[in-house]
Design an enzyme around this catalytic site. Sequence first.
Site, PDB file in Angstrom:
ATOM      1  N   LYS A  79     -33.265  -0.365 -34.196  1.00 25.17           N
ATOM      2  CA  LYS A  79     -32.450   0.139 -32.895  1.00 25.17           C
ATOM      3  C   LYS A  79     -32.045   1.675 -33.298  1.00 25.17           C
ATOM      4  O   LYS A  79     -31.618   1.973 -34.374  1.00 25.17           O
ATOM      5  CB  LYS A  79     -31.187  -0.339 -32.467  1.00 25.17           C
ATOM      6  CG  LYS A  79     -30.550   0.031 -31.346  1.00 25.17           C
ATOM      7  CD  LYS A  79     -29.342  -0.833 -31.076  1.00 25.17           C
ATOM      8  CE  LYS A  79     -28.457  -0.500 -29.552  1.00 25.17           C
ATOM      9  NZ  LYS A  79     -27.462  -1.538 -29.366  1.00 25.17           N
ATOM     10  N   SER A 154     -27.651  -3.004 -24.370  1.00 25.37           N
ATOM     11  CA  SER A 154     -28.207  -1.817 -24.785  1.00 25.37           C
ATOM     12  C   SER A 154     -29.316  -1.776 -25.858  1.00 25.37           C
ATOM     13  O   SER A 154     -30.175  -0.690 -25.950  1.00 25.37           O
ATOM     14  CB  SER A 154     -27.190  -0.883 -25.347  1.00 25.37           C
ATOM     15  OG  SER A 154     -26.574  -1.368 -26.605  1.00 25.37           O
ATOM     16  N   SER A 178     -25.001  -6.558 -26.487  1.00 20.32           N
ATOM     17  CA  SER A 178     -26.068  -5.766 -26.433  1.00 20.32           C
ATOM     18  C   SER A 178     -27.254  -6.473 -27.139  1.00 20.32           C
ATOM     19  O   SER A 178     -28.299  -5.628 -27.247  1.00 20.32           O
ATOM     20  CB  SER A 178     -25.755  -4.238 -26.918  1.00 20.32           C
ATOM     21  OG  SER A 178     -25.230  -3.742 -25.937  1.00 20.32           O
TER      22      SER A 178
HETATM   23  N1  GLN Z   1     -23.012  -3.462 -21.778  1.00 20.52           N
HETATM   24  C1  GLN Z   1     -21.950  -3.370 -22.740  1.00 20.52           C
HETATM   25  C2  GLN Z   1     -21.358  -2.132 -22.441  1.00 20.52           C
HETATM   26  O1  GLN Z   1     -21.938  -1.214 -21.944  1.00 20.52           O
HETATM   27  C3  GLN Z   1     -22.068  -3.901 -23.971  1.00 20.52           C
HETATM   28  C4  GLN Z   1     -22.918  -2.842 -24.548  1.00 20.52           C
HETATM   29  C5  GLN Z   1     -23.057  -3.106 -26.176  1.00 20.52           C
HETATM   30  O2  GLN Z   1     -23.007  -4.341 -26.498  1.00 20.52           O
HETATM   31  N2  GLN Z   1     -23.413  -2.101 -26.995  1.00 20.52           N
HETATM   32  O3  GLN Z   1     -20.431  -1.764 -23.242  1.00 20.52           O
END
Ligand code: GLN
Length: 487
Positions: A79, A154, A178
């Site tokens: 990532k 994400s 994410s």
């Molecule tokens: N969807 C969540 C957010 O936008 C989780 C994102 C994540 O785990 N990085 O914060």
Amino acid sequence: MKLTDMTAVELAAAIREKKTTAVAAAQAVLDVMEEKEKRLNCYVTLDREGTLERAQEIQKKIDSGKIDSPLAGVPVALKDNLCTRGMRTTCASRILGNFVPPYSAEAVVRLETAGAVIVGKTNMDEFAMGSTTETSAYGPTKNPWNEAHVPGGSSGGSAAAVAAGECFLALGSDTGGSIRQPASFCGVVGMKPTYGTVSRYGLIAYGSSLDQIGPLCRDVTDCAAALEIIASYDDKDSTSAERKDIRFREALADDVKGMRIGIPRDYFREGLSPDVKKRVLEAAQLLAQKGAVVEEFDLRLVEYAIPAYYTIAAAEASSNLERFDGIKYGYQAQDAQGLHDMYRKTRSQGFGPEVKRRIMLGSFVLSSGYYDAYYLKALRVKALIKKAFDDAFAKYDVILAPVAPTTAPELGKSLQEPIKMYLGDIYTISVNLAGLPAISVPCGFDSLGLPVGLQLIGDGFAEKKLLRAAFSYEQARGPFKKCGEAQ
Ligand code: GLN
């Protein structure tokens, strides 16, 4: 069997047994990229030549007996919020568009030492803020199962790359779901370890008290093997935990006899799609048939998780993102009049709308007068949620739940309504607030043919139990259809 249909562990074994080579595996992945990457956009940065060179070097080390690991020679994606020495690391943001780190994240170093061949950096929501990979400054990633849909986020690029065969295994980060949610949307296995298990050194911070790095893979065995490699005590991360029980592959036993599995009733109420509910409950039944003791219970406090999470995550993000000021890293606005104007223009031009929204929200909840009312209250809720999980784990070995209320939404549908998008995190974020490990395992499809994920949640540091439950479920379920394979 096609090379790219193998799991990472199978591939490494085939390389060890000289049935194939690291270079052939790298080339196979590059060929798939040639065919699919233009459409899917799984990667922000690819290094095709470097990939083949690294594969050659690793092959030499394997041949001379210098590396013997379960992932030696396997093409792996990272990532793009994991720092990679000499390889651009953007967090899918304009503000880091030209940032080439002088060091690599600890998890990356550990993978490289184990002989993984890094192929590139995957697309993500900007600074990991989002649930669809659509907030990336480098365009959205598409879901390989249906390109009109998002891959989740994400870590959407990582999940899509594993599902599409553009790598064998990938790392992601999970602050509020994410890893698990994109894994669920793309039909792959994704695991968030207990907080402190994988060093956060070199992971560009979003919500530091919630962030954990973890693997996205083809199956639970790959997941255990990857976690075993990246888990480590690291004095460069002050929240790193010293653990002795990190031989996770030992947990891969097909046995859930007598295992107590709790299903939180509160996770199956309104908002959950009937298809997802059906698949997840079928999975529970399979585990019950194998001898697990499955029962429903009330977890409590579920409706408070989203407000608490978004308050804490935004607060930490607003502080963590202060460092991107046009001087220390990356992009700098060129048309500024003086220092303050440069800060303002750099951040205005460098960050996208979702990141700005979180910075404003975070600065607000931390400001004097509101700190007690919002931030401190959210911390109290976090402590209560942890307590609710402690009570549950006094009775159960593992908690079984959906990963997300729906399958992957269509592209372009989520960002207009951020609050609705935030609600999609309902089943994943409590796990981060409580610091627990959880895994997403594919458990079927919805009526559109999109994958559904089953979430298993474990008590802190109980990854082995969790992996045993996930592995046993996977054995009972049988092979999962591969992306692109006929129904
Ligand atoms: N969807 C969540 C957010 O936008 C989780 C994102 C994540 O785990 N990085 O914060």
